[in-house]
Design an enzyme around this catalytic site. Structure first.
Site, PDB file in Angstrom:
ATOM      1  N   LYS A  77     -69.204  -3.589 -17.763  1.00  0.00           N
ATOM      2  CA  LYS A  77     -69.452  -3.065 -17.505  1.00  0.00           C
ATOM      3  C   LYS A  77     -69.107  -1.600 -16.436  1.00  0.00           C
ATOM      4  O   LYS A  77     -68.653  -0.982 -16.630  1.00  0.00           O
ATOM      5  CB  LYS A  77     -71.441  -3.440 -16.975  1.00  0.00           C
ATOM      6  CG  LYS A  77     -71.704  -4.018 -17.894  1.00  0.00           C
ATOM      7  CD  LYS A  77     -73.313  -3.975 -17.529  1.00  0.00           C
ATOM      8  CE  LYS A  77     -73.861  -4.928 -16.289  1.00  0.00           C
ATOM      9  NZ  LYS A  77     -72.902  -6.346 -16.219  1.00  0.00           N
ATOM     10  N   ARG A 128     -62.500 -12.372 -10.804  1.00  0.00           N
ATOM     11  CA  ARG A 128     -62.237 -11.236 -10.723  1.00  0.00           C
ATOM     12  C   ARG A 128     -61.944 -10.478  -9.064  1.00  0.00           C
ATOM     13  O   ARG A 128     -62.257 -11.379  -8.922  1.00  0.00           O
ATOM     14  CB  ARG A 128     -63.618 -11.418 -10.925  1.00  0.00           C
ATOM     15  CG  ARG A 128     -64.193  -9.345 -10.528  1.00  0.00           C
ATOM     16  CD  ARG A 128     -65.296  -8.282 -11.043  1.00  0.00           C
ATOM     17  NE  ARG A 128     -66.580  -9.214 -10.704  1.00  0.00           N
ATOM     18  CZ  ARG A 128     -67.312  -9.120 -11.077  1.00  0.00           C
ATOM     19  NH1 ARG A 128     -67.987  -8.176 -11.972  1.00  0.00           N
ATOM     20  NH2 ARG A 128     -68.224  -9.801 -11.112  1.00  0.00           N
ATOM     21  N   ARG A 177     -82.693  -3.684 -16.628  1.00  0.00           N
ATOM     22  CA  ARG A 177     -82.560  -5.176 -16.263  1.00  0.00           C
ATOM     23  C   ARG A 177     -84.239  -5.898 -16.558  1.00  0.00           C
ATOM     24  O   ARG A 177     -84.018  -7.158 -17.121  1.00  0.00           O
ATOM     25  CB  ARG A 177     -81.924  -5.899 -15.478  1.00  0.00           C
ATOM     26  CG  ARG A 177     -80.593  -5.890 -15.061  1.00  0.00           C
ATOM     27  CD  ARG A 177     -80.269  -6.134 -13.651  1.00  0.00           C
ATOM     28  NE  ARG A 177     -79.181  -6.840 -13.990  1.00  0.00           N
ATOM     29  CZ  ARG A 177     -77.861  -6.101 -13.309  1.00  0.00           C
ATOM     30  NH1 ARG A 177     -77.235  -5.318 -13.130  1.00  0.00           N
ATOM     31  NH2 ARG A 177     -76.368  -7.245 -13.111  1.00  0.00           N
ATOM     32  N   ARG A 223     -66.494 -11.389  -4.943  1.00  0.00           N
ATOM     33  CA  ARG A 223     -67.419 -11.077  -5.177  1.00  0.00           C
ATOM     34  C   ARG A 223     -68.320 -12.808  -4.390  1.00  0.00           C
ATOM     35  O   ARG A 223     -67.925 -13.623  -5.267  1.00  0.00           O
ATOM     36  CB  ARG A 223     -68.363 -10.350  -5.861  1.00  0.00           C
ATOM     37  CG  ARG A 223     -68.798  -8.822  -5.824  1.00  0.00           C
ATOM     38  CD  ARG A 223     -69.059  -8.397  -6.665  1.00  0.00           C
ATOM     39  NE  ARG A 223     -70.204  -9.000  -7.733  1.00  0.00           N
ATOM     40  CZ  ARG A 223     -70.848  -8.321  -9.118  1.00  0.00           C
ATOM     41  NH1 ARG A 223     -70.365  -7.146  -9.168  1.00  0.00           N
ATOM     42  NH2 ARG A 223     -71.563  -9.360  -9.374  1.00  0.00           N
ATOM     43  N   ARG A 245     -77.337 -16.302 -13.136  1.00  0.00           N
ATOM     44  CA  ARG A 245     -77.087 -14.481 -13.573  1.00  0.00           C
ATOM     45  C   ARG A 245     -77.492 -14.526 -15.043  1.00  0.00           C
ATOM     46  O   ARG A 245     -77.711 -13.927 -16.164  1.00  0.00           O
ATOM     47  CB  ARG A 245     -75.747 -14.129 -13.157  1.00  0.00           C
ATOM     48  CG  ARG A 245     -76.041 -13.775 -11.711  1.00  0.00           C
ATOM     49  CD  ARG A 245     -74.715 -13.437 -10.917  1.00  0.00           C
ATOM     50  NE  ARG A 245     -74.023 -12.610 -11.478  1.00  0.00           N
ATOM     51  CZ  ARG A 245     -72.689 -12.568 -11.054  1.00  0.00           C
ATOM     52  NH1 ARG A 245     -71.675 -13.404 -10.167  1.00  0.00           N
ATOM     53  NH2 ARG A 245     -71.475 -11.561 -11.714  1.00  0.00           N
TER      54      ARG A 245
HETATM   55  P1  AP5 Z   1     -66.504  -5.995 -14.622  1.00  0.00           P
HETATM   56  O1  AP5 Z   1     -66.129  -5.373 -15.344  1.00  0.00           O
HETATM   57  O2  AP5 Z   1     -67.008  -6.417 -13.747  1.00  0.00           O
HETATM   58  O3  AP5 Z   1     -67.801  -7.066 -15.300  1.00  0.00           O
HETATM   59  P2  AP5 Z   1     -68.465  -6.564 -15.772  1.00  0.00           P
HETATM   60  O4  AP5 Z   1     -69.904  -6.545 -16.821  1.00  0.00           O
HETATM   61  O5  AP5 Z   1     -69.903  -5.003 -14.329  1.00  0.00           O
HETATM   62  O6  AP5 Z   1     -69.683  -7.916 -14.510  1.00  0.00           O
HETATM   63  P3  AP5 Z   1     -70.663  -7.629 -12.994  1.00  0.00           P
HETATM   64  O7  AP5 Z   1     -70.732  -9.130 -12.510  1.00  0.00           O
HETATM   65  O8  AP5 Z   1     -70.499  -6.205 -12.094  1.00  0.00           O
HETATM   66  O9  AP5 Z   1     -71.879  -7.719 -13.105  1.00  0.00           O
HETATM   67  P4  AP5 Z   1     -73.255  -7.845 -13.552  1.00  0.00           P
HETATM   68  O10 AP5 Z   1     -74.313  -8.021 -14.146  1.00  0.00           O
HETATM   69  O11 AP5 Z   1     -73.521  -9.703 -12.791  1.00  0.00           O
HETATM   70  O12 AP5 Z   1     -73.401  -7.878 -11.783  1.00  0.00           O
HETATM   71  P5  AP5 Z   1     -74.161  -6.054 -11.064  1.00  0.00           P
HETATM   72  O13 AP5 Z   1     -73.408  -5.950  -9.855  1.00  0.00           O
HETATM   73  O14 AP5 Z   1     -74.428  -5.553 -11.311  1.00  0.00           O
HETATM   74  O15 AP5 Z   1     -65.524  -7.687 -15.819  1.00  0.00           O
HETATM   75  C1  AP5 Z   1     -65.159  -8.356 -15.509  1.00  0.00           C
HETATM   76  C2  AP5 Z   1     -63.832  -8.990 -15.000  1.00  0.00           C
HETATM   77  O16 AP5 Z   1     -63.534  -8.972 -16.427  1.00  0.00           O
HETATM   78  C3  AP5 Z   1     -62.454  -7.975 -14.706  1.00  0.00           C
HETATM   79  O17 AP5 Z   1     -61.931  -9.151 -13.453  1.00  0.00           O
HETATM   80  C4  AP5 Z   1     -62.093  -7.284 -15.548  1.00  0.00           C
HETATM   81  O18 AP5 Z   1     -60.853  -7.447 -14.852  1.00  0.00           O
HETATM   82  C5  AP5 Z   1     -62.634  -8.589 -16.543  1.00  0.00           C
HETATM   83  N1  AP5 Z   1     -62.389  -7.560 -17.121  1.00  0.00           N
HETATM   84  C6  AP5 Z   1     -63.293  -6.470 -17.541  1.00  0.00           C
HETATM   85  N2  AP5 Z   1     -62.860  -5.881 -19.240  1.00  0.00           N
HETATM   86  C7  AP5 Z   1     -62.008  -7.424 -20.054  1.00  0.00           C
HETATM   87  C8  AP5 Z   1     -60.767  -7.693 -21.114  1.00  0.00           C
HETATM   88  N3  AP5 Z   1     -61.761  -6.499 -22.336  1.00  0.00           N
HETATM   89  N4  AP5 Z   1     -60.200  -8.182 -21.301  1.00  0.00           N
HETATM   90  C9  AP5 Z   1     -60.259  -9.340 -20.035  1.00  0.00           C
HETATM   91  N5  AP5 Z   1     -60.505  -9.195 -19.163  1.00  0.00           N
HETATM   92  C10 AP5 Z   1     -61.898  -8.179 -18.521  1.00  0.00           C
HETATM   93  O19 AP5 Z   1     -75.312  -6.470  -9.878  1.00  0.00           O
HETATM   94  C11 AP5 Z   1     -75.704  -8.567  -9.013  1.00  0.00           C
HETATM   95  C12 AP5 Z   1     -76.630  -7.934  -8.835  1.00  0.00           C
HETATM   96  O20 AP5 Z   1     -77.145  -7.421  -8.306  1.00  0.00           O
HETATM   97  C13 AP5 Z   1     -77.087  -8.986 -10.314  1.00  0.00           C
HETATM   98  O21 AP5 Z   1     -76.769 -10.058  -9.984  1.00  0.00           O
HETATM   99  C14 AP5 Z   1     -78.512  -8.863  -8.914  1.00  0.00           C
HETATM  100  O22 AP5 Z   1     -79.115  -9.629  -8.083  1.00  0.00           O
HETATM  101  C15 AP5 Z   1     -79.057  -7.491  -8.733  1.00  0.00           C
HETATM  102  N6  AP5 Z   1     -78.556  -6.480  -8.781  1.00  0.00           N
HETATM  103  C16 AP5 Z   1     -78.125  -5.105  -9.744  1.00  0.00           C
HETATM  104  N7  AP5 Z   1     -78.991  -4.396 -10.894  1.00  0.00           N
HETATM  105  C17 AP5 Z   1     -80.277  -4.974 -10.538  1.00  0.00           C
HETATM  106  C18 AP5 Z   1     -81.694  -4.742 -11.632  1.00  0.00           C
HETATM  107  N8  AP5 Z   1     -80.943  -3.969 -12.597  1.00  0.00           N
HETATM  108  N9  AP5 Z   1     -82.430  -4.938 -11.517  1.00  0.00           N
HETATM  109  C19 AP5 Z   1     -82.627  -6.414 -10.460  1.00  0.00           C
HETATM  110  N10 AP5 Z   1     -81.602  -6.937  -9.746  1.00  0.00           N
HETATM  111  C20 AP5 Z   1     -80.238  -6.165  -9.793  1.00  0.00           C
HETATM  112 MG    MG Z   2     -70.250  -4.548 -12.699  1.00  0.00          MG
END
Ligand code: AP5
Ligand code: MG
Length: 215
Positions: free
Chosen positions: A13, A127, A88, A160, A171
């Site tokens: 994402k 990552r 979410r 992270r 997650r």
């Molecule tokens: P990356 O692009 O970083 O993936 P991502 O989908 O953004 O993963 P996240 O871990 O950020 O998602 P998440 O939903 O768990 O975390 P968030 O911060 O939203 O890519 C990942 C890796 O893969 C990178 O190293 C990249 O280089 C590699 N990659 C990418 N594309 C690739 C490809 N095509 N081929 C090869 N490699 C690739 O949320 C964190 C926490 O915050 C949650 O757990 C929760 O506690 C809280 N939170 C956030 N939003 C909410 C909400 N709306 N409601 C309640 N709690 C929330």
């Molecule tokens: Mg992210």
């Protein structure tokens, strides 16, 4: 352009959001990034969110919805937005409908990144993120030119605290339990566009762009 990007942890994402913003110049609103910024600034919101994030659990709806509403009311969102990681839960999706109706910018498209869960552990554990500008790297898939230093701004890279296999499992369970309902909600409105996120980064972006050029 008023769009959402959804998908499980590690599906790409954040990586795809950077490419979308680069091309379409709309504000990128990542709830995960907003919580992490609050944690590093030591705010009350950050301290509250940290308790949940450290366990891989969702932060309560009330806190999350208020934070997003405040952000969407800012002037830069008059041209649109890209929401990453929100909504979410069903309650967040319904609240978003209300907020976006009030600002006259209803959701136009939901990009849904699909990927086999066994690929996620490799992506999450490899990552690395930039402390200065949040650029996203991967030790194998997308390494920085100089080890642990950001190509864009020269700051140090970090891992992270929730990027462990144990927290990833929680997650993904949260995603299956709550976020799948959000996809069903937007599917019933005909807004969801599935993209195969297992492909190389540029191919994933090209597929996303096929949906975006229609908006
Ligand atoms: P990356 O692009 O970083 O993936 P991502 O989908 O953004 O993963 P996240 O871990 O950020 O998602 P998440 O939903 O768990 O975390 P968030 O911060 O939203 O890519 C990942 C890796 O893969 C990178 O190293 C990249 O280089 C590699 N990659 C990418 N594309 C690739 C490809 N095509 N081929 C090869 N490699 C690739 O949320 C964190 C926490 O915050 C949650 O757990 C929760 O506690 C809280 N939170 C956030 N939003 C909410 C909400 N709306 N409601 C309640 N709690 C929330
Ligand atoms: Mg992210």
């Amino acid at each position: 352009m008023n769009i959402l990007i959804m998908g499980p942890a590690g599906s790409g994402k954040g990586t795809m959001s950077a490419k979308i913003v680069d091309k379409y110049q709309i504000p990128h609103i990542s709830t995960g990034d907003m919580f992490r910024e609050n944690i590093s600034n030591g705010t009350f919101l950050g301290l509250t969110a940290k308790k949940y994030m450290d366990q891989g659990l969702l932060v309560p709806d009330e806190i999350t919805i208020q934070m997003v509403e405040k952000r969407l009311l800012k002037a830069d969102c008059r041209i649109g937005y890209l929401l990453d990681g929100f909504p979410r839960t069903l309650a967040q999706a319904k609240a978003l409908d209300e907020i976006t109706k009030n600002i006259g910018r209803p959701v136009e498209s939901v990009i849904n990144l699909t990927i086999d869960f066994d690929q996620l552990a490799q992506r999450i554990t490899g990552r690395r993120l930039c402390k200065g500008c949040d650029s996203i790297y991967h030790i194998k898939n997308n390494p920085s030119k100089v080890s642990n230093i950001c190509d864009v701004c020269g700051s140090q890279l970090y891992q992270r605290s929730d990027d462990t296999v144990e927290q990833l499992t929680v997650r993904i369970e949260e995603y299956e339990r709550s976020t799948k309902l959000v996809l069903e909600y937007f599917s019933s409105e005909g807004l969801v566009f599935d993209v195969n996120a297992s492909q190389a980064m540029n191919d994933v972006f090209n597929d996303i762009d096929k949906a975006l050029v229609k908006i």
